[in-house]
Design an enzyme around this catalytic site. Sequence first.
Site, PDB file in Angstrom:
ATOM      1  N   ASN A  99      46.207  35.839  50.111  1.00 15.52           N
ATOM      2  CA  ASN A  99      44.971  35.536  50.831  1.00 15.52           C
ATOM      3  C   ASN A  99      44.168  34.514  50.010  1.00 15.52           C
ATOM      4  OD1 ASN A  99      41.894  36.790  51.882  1.00 15.52           O
ATOM      5  ND2 ASN A  99      43.419  35.997  53.246  1.00 15.52           N
ATOM      6  N   HIS A 123      41.786  30.439  43.762  1.00 12.85           N
ATOM      7  CA  HIS A 123      43.209  30.502  43.394  1.00 12.85           C
ATOM      8  C   HIS A 123      43.791  29.091  43.266  1.00 12.85           C
ATOM      9  CE1 HIS A 123      42.856  34.394  45.775  1.00 12.85           C
ATOM     10  NE2 HIS A 123      43.313  34.820  44.623  1.00 12.85           N
ATOM     11  N   GLN A 153      47.243  49.354  41.568  1.00 10.31           N
ATOM     12  CA  GLN A 153      45.920  49.030  41.024  1.00 10.31           C
ATOM     13  C   GLN A 153      44.800  49.380  42.006  1.00 10.31           C
ATOM     14  OE1 GLN A 153      46.875  44.634  40.677  1.00 10.31           O
ATOM     15  NE2 GLN A 153      44.704  44.427  41.185  1.00 10.31           N
ATOM     16  N   LEU A 167      33.865  32.904  44.895  1.00 14.63           N
ATOM     17  CA  LEU A 167      34.931  33.059  45.892  1.00 14.63           C
ATOM     18  C   LEU A 167      35.760  34.296  45.565  1.00 14.63           C
ATOM     19  CD1 LEU A 167      36.186  29.455  46.722  1.00 14.63           C
ATOM     20  CD2 LEU A 167      34.259  30.753  47.643  1.00 14.63           C
TER      21      LEU A 167
HETATM   22  O1  PAF Z   1      43.434  39.329  40.113  1.00 15.40           O
HETATM   23  C1  PAF Z   1      44.336  39.670  40.890  1.00 15.40           C
HETATM   24  O2  PAF Z   1      44.498  39.105  41.989  1.00 15.40           O
HETATM   25  C2  PAF Z   1      45.242  40.827  40.528  1.00 15.40           C
HETATM   26  O3  PAF Z   1      44.547  41.827  39.853  1.00 15.40           O
HETATM   27  C3  PAF Z   1      46.490  40.395  39.737  1.00 15.40           C
HETATM   28  C4  PAF Z   1      46.105  39.782  38.388  1.00 15.40           C
HETATM   29  C5  PAF Z   1      47.274  39.393  40.544  1.00 15.40           C
HETATM   30  C6  PAF Z   1      47.376  41.616  39.460  1.00 15.40           C
HETATM   31  O4  PAF Z   1      47.798  42.233  40.644  1.00 15.40           O
END
Ligand code: PAF
Length: 282
Positions: free
Chosen positions: A32, A37, A61, A185
């Site tokens: 997403n 990113h 997580q 963001l």
């Molecule tokens: O920051 C994130 O999007 C997530 O915590 C990561 C580092 C990709 C681990 O799943």
Amino acid sequence: MKTETTIQGLTASLSPAKAARKIIGFVPTMGNLHEGHLNLVREARKLCDVVVVSIFVNPIQFGPNEDFDNYPRTLERDQQLLADVGCDIVFAPTVEQMYGNQPRLTNISVNNITDDLCGAQRPGHFDGVAVVVTKLFNMVQPNFAFFGQKDYQQLAVIRQFVRDLNIPLEVIGVPITRAADGLALSSRNGYLSPEHREIAPVIYQSLQTAAQQLTSGTALSDALNTIRATLTDAGFVVDYVEARSPELQKVDSFNQDVVLFVAAKIGKTRLIDNLQVKFTAS
Ligand code: PAF
């Protein structure tokens, strides 16, 4: 750009680059994707010969009442965005590919710096991040790995276990990317109703106000209280408003650089942000 969904496929795609000793950059994500990113990928592109981006919504997580099931999964759009910014390999494994069918008996737990802030609010979260990031590091074996500073505590946790476990790569932290109105963001911004989206920039505004107050002599506790009051007045439910040293140690006055941290809910959406305030002795 190639997309791989298996560890074997990833290894095969990476092997020519490894054989040619190319510099490999890695950007782990949960997909997403947004400009934040893409800025990580752009940074990776500057430093590295080959850029790998993983897209994996990591179940371990997320807490039981968090948004794992509803977390937005937008693989096709993400692939298009990544192709446009020059990503070479997308790694988008399934949960089964990442965790297999056997029980996982190993955990990675970073002490001390996970005790408070998001660590206190989200038990087990950083263990889940540490495990998945370590697994991904072992699969990709990059030279550099890129993470956003919005998740400041996550970045500190990753730096810590990379150092403690001698994982042979360099972690690069990339500054927060903000919308024009200052909102940091985040994929979770997509959950905001139009009304809540209008209120959301108050988080960054309150951090900036506190930074100005600190540099003009206001006591740290008063500046933090002003943030809490501003957020509550705007309709947020505050999870925490805290100040720490850049290494996440407790601070009780502004006599060194501090980082101000906010986590607050607007409606059902939990947003986090932070701002570093530099101390200059006068
Ligand atoms: O920051 C994130 O999007 C997530 O915590 C990561 C580092 C990709 C681990 O799943």
